[in-house]
Design an enzyme around this catalytic site. Structure first.
Site, PDB file in Angstrom:
ATOM      1  CG  ASP A  71       0.813   4.175  -0.997  1.00 58.28           C
ATOM      2  OD1 ASP A  71       0.549   3.008  -0.649  1.00 58.28           O
ATOM      3  OD2 ASP A  71       0.414   5.144  -0.505  1.00 58.28           O
ATOM      4  CG  ASP A  80     -11.420   5.039 -12.901  1.00 63.31           C
ATOM      5  OD1 ASP A  80     -12.107   4.819 -14.048  1.00 63.31           O
ATOM      6  OD2 ASP A  80     -12.255   4.760 -11.757  1.00 63.31           O
ATOM      7  CG  HIS A 109      -2.334   2.442   1.144  1.00 66.34           C
ATOM      8  ND1 HIS A 109      -1.599   3.474   0.688  1.00 66.34           N
ATOM      9  CD2 HIS A 109      -3.475   2.783   1.880  1.00 66.34           C
ATOM     10  CE1 HIS A 109      -2.223   4.545   1.913  1.00 66.34           C
ATOM     11  NE2 HIS A 109      -3.123   3.854   2.393  1.00 66.34           N
ATOM     12  CG  ASN A 223      -5.656   7.169  10.052  1.00 69.61           C
ATOM     13  OD1 ASN A 223      -6.218   8.550   9.710  1.00 69.61           O
ATOM     14  ND2 ASN A 223      -5.189   6.190   9.138  1.00 69.61           N
ATOM     15  CB  ALA A 235       3.192  13.491   9.307  1.00 70.81           C
ATOM     16  CB  VAL A 240       6.407  17.340   5.447  1.00 71.48           C
ATOM     17  CG1 VAL A 240       5.308  16.486   5.104  1.00 71.48           C
ATOM     18  CG2 VAL A 240       7.748  16.782   5.101  1.00 71.48           C
ATOM     19  CB  SER A 288      -4.139   6.885   3.547  1.00 78.30           C
ATOM     20  OG  SER A 288      -2.857   6.265   4.175  1.00 78.30           O
TER      21      SER A 288
END
Length: 458
Positions: A71, A80, A109, A223, A235, A240, A288
């Site tokens: 990414d 976190d 992202h 999207n 994708a 995958v 995502s």
């Protein structure tokens, strides 16, 4: 499938793919979230309970599994993610060697993705030692990921805008995949997508390498609101696990998802919450965010059954999914809606192969067995990985009824009769014209043949 001519692809292919291979969501934009109490954060993480994740934690929390996040880079300093990021690499040539500098057009992202995948929560600064732990056994504040005991490898890439280092997606993606495999990743999360089902041939060898090394790759479907009407690479690459997005009603998201026959499973994509570099949070939406939910479940499975093959992990996820849309696998939900509890607890028959295909087989058929020869751009003479539907249809259309089928058949028969009548009339006219030119000329002037056609129309 309509392909752009090869000449146009040569002019624009690399630039276009680099621009669209950005963080493929944030489709509804980021909304900065103000400070909130623990219960408020937990309430917003609805996917933990609704997707069966909290029940799956009774079996596994992902311990001992490394997940590579390819990414924009992951901020390991986020509260976190304390202790979660155990290594990294910069494939962009413009970040830090450890892959933890946020780069690209959507620098936040990677941290959003990583916190949803393996967030550990944190204790507030003024917490007393007796503070109650969160549902994952972590602190009461912040984000708890799907696999809160998994480890993150941050692999930074520069996508979505011009890379100052000059490295394109054609170099960065295969380099990132290979590094992740060589450094112990058992799951690779790619929350990136493009608007084309094709991918550069330079990617072939890296994805084949991951398949041969038994690594699960999970990728976002993309999207519609971001321009992804159909699923785009990576994708579409065989093998995958492609993730589509759901709205809060568990139906295919109109904005935060796309469609295509390579989709394997669907997961929540709207009203998501993740961490931002620097320690803050944001609400976001898109596939995502769906992708790390599924990657986290893959990590839970690989932790529970360390010797289970990648193809069996994927089969376990898709075969336990709750069917949605039209019966069976479909281009909106794939095999169905993610059910993490079933994926960790159900008895699942062993699969003989990856239900989503094999990169090795695809290369054998479409590249003639030569995956290593680099090709600078995808071209029109290279078939796409998997054909996808040209237009979005949300929700999925119902199967035609018998009445609809009967009407369709009647229409076809009607057109056939009309066509035969036209041919017959034309033959008669030609015959008569040959025998009596004068009569044929008179009929042409009065439109007699047109009247015959009209009379024979259904």
């Amino acid at each position: 499938m309509v392909f752009t001519p090869a000449s146009a692809l040569r002019r624009a292919g690399s630039a276009v793919l680099a621009l669209v291979l950005l963080a493929c969501c944030l489709c509804a934009g980021l909304v900065a979230a103000p400070a909130a109490h623990a219960d408020e954060w937990r309430d917003k993480q609805y996917w933990l309970s609704e997707s069966g994740i909290t029940k799956a934690w009774e079996v596994s929390k992902g311990a001992g599994v490394k997940v590579a996040v390819i990414d924009s880079g992951v901020d390991a300093g986020h509260p976190d993610l304390k202790g979660a990021v155990v290594g990294g690499y910069d494939a962009s040539g413009a970040g830090q060697p450890d892959g933890q500098k946020s780069v690209g057009s959507k620098p936040e992202h990677g941290t959003l993705v990583a916190t949803m995948l393996a967030g550990r929560g944190h204790q507030p600064a003024d917490a007393k030692p007796s503070a109650s732990p969160g549902p994952a056994g972590q602190g009461p504040d912040g984000i708890v990921g799907v696999a809160p005991e998994a480890e993150i490898l941050s692999v930074s890439t520069w996508l979505g805008s011009t890379n100052p280092s000059g490295k394109s997606d054609q170099d960065q993606i295969p380099e990132a995949v290979r590094w992740a495999v060589d450094n112990g990743a058992k799951v690779i999360n790619i929350s990136l997508g493009s608007t084309t089902p094709q991918w550069p041939q330079s990617w072939d060898a890296a994805f084949l390498y991951a398949e041969q090394k038994d690594v699960v790759i999970v990728a976002a479907a993309g999207n519609r609101v971001g321009g992804n009407i159909q699923v785009g690479a990576p994708a579409t690459i065989p093998g995958v696990l492609t993730v589509a997005g759901l709205d809060r009603k568990n139906t295919a998201s109109v904005d935060a998802s796309s469609q295509g026959i390579s989709i394997g499973v669907a997961a929540p994509a709207e009203d998501l919450l993740g961490g931002l570099p620097g320690g803050s949070y944001a609400e976001w939406a898109g596939t995502s965010g769906s992708t790390p939910i599924v990657s986290g479940v893959a990590a839970l499975i690989r932790s529970k059954w360390p010797t289970m093959s990648a193809e069996q992990v994927i089969n376990r996820i898709v075969s336990t999914a709750k069917d949605a849309g039209v019966p069976g696998k479909d281009p909106l939900y794939g095999y169905g809606i993610l059910n993490a509890e079933a994926a960790l607890k159900d008895d699942v028959p062993e699969a003989t192969a990856n239900p989503l295909g094999s990169m090795a087989e695809w290369i054998r058929v479409h590249r003639r067995g030569n995956p290593a020869t680099p090709s600078p751009l995808p071209t029109a003479d290279v078939p796409s990985a998997v054909p996808t539907l040209p237009e979005a249809t949300v929700p999925a259309a119902k199967a035609p009824s018998q009445r609809d089928s009967a009407i369709s058949a009647a229409v076809v028969i009607g057109f056939a009769v009309l066509f035969v009548a036209i041919i017959a009339a034309a033959a008669v006219q030609l015959t008569r014209a040959a025998r009596n030119p004068a009569l044929a000329r008179d009929e042409a002037e009065t439109g007699a043949v047109d009247k015959v056609e009209a009379r024979r129309s259904p």
